[in-house]
Design a protein around this motif. Structure first.
Motif, PDB file in Angstrom:
ATOM      1  N   ASN A 156      -9.823   1.621  -3.649  1.00 32.49           N
ATOM      2  CA  ASN A 156      -9.158   3.063  -3.596  1.00 32.49           C
ATOM      3  C   ASN A 156      -8.960   3.553  -5.116  1.00 32.49           C
ATOM      4  O   ASN A 156      -9.020   3.077  -6.018  1.00 32.49           O
ATOM      5  CB  ASN A 156      -7.950   2.930  -3.090  1.00 32.49           C
TER       6      ASN A 156
ATOM      7  N   TRP B 210      -7.789  -3.991  -1.848  1.00 31.78           N
ATOM      8  CA  TRP B 210      -7.711  -2.708  -1.115  1.00 31.78           C
ATOM      9  C   TRP B 210      -7.493  -1.688  -2.573  1.00 31.78           C
ATOM     10  O   TRP B 210      -8.268  -0.660  -2.318  1.00 31.78           O
ATOM     11  CB  TRP B 210      -6.267  -2.490  -0.562  1.00 31.78           C
TER      12      TRP B 210
ATOM     13  N   GLN C 248       0.942  -1.084  -0.013  1.00 32.72           N
ATOM     14  CA  GLN C 248      -0.017   0.097   0.184  1.00 32.72           C
ATOM     15  C   GLN C 248       1.073   1.339  -0.054  1.00 32.72           C
ATOM     16  O   GLN C 248       0.725   2.088  -0.740  1.00 32.72           O
ATOM     17  CB  GLN C 248      -0.793  -0.059   1.353  1.00 32.72           C
TER      18      GLN C 248
END
Length: 113
Positions: free
Chosen positions: A113, A109, A52
């Motif tokens: 996003n 994730w 990330q």
């Protein structure tokens, strides 16, 4: 860290790639990001937080994991659709290979996003 000018031949190596991206982005199809064997804010390589953080640094939205980091001024970051994250495929290639679970979590994730 300051961004050097495109014609700079001295100074810091931090952010050296920003003028290259700004000048040549329309001619670049993909950015292959080496997401292993690299220091990213002291996070454990191969972890979800590590991937990330790598991603967020490239799109110029530093994560909360990066203490004291701020977006690079006058830079929109690399378009996420152009990022290719290079990861270790096997622990025999290096000890920083992510598990399949981490890759699945990172993919989920990214979709959010």
């Amino acid at each position: 860290q300051p961004v050097p000018s495109v014609n700079s031949t001295s100074g810091t190596y931090w952010n050296f790639w920003v003028p290259i991206v700004q000048a040549a982005d329309s001619s670049i199809d993909l950015y292959h990001v080496m997401a292993y064997d690299n220091w990213y804010d002291g996070l454990a390589e191969g972890s979800l937080n590590y991937f990330q953080d790598v991603y967020l640094n490239w799109v110029n939205k530093p994560s909360s994991y990066c203490v004291g980091c701020a977006p690079i001024a006058n830079f929109t970051g690399v378009n996420a659709s152009k990022l290719v994250m290079g990861v270790m495929a096997s622990n025999s290639a290096g000890s920083t290979a992510p598990t399949g679970q981490v890759i699945d979590q990172f993919q989920a994730w990214l979709k959010q996003n």
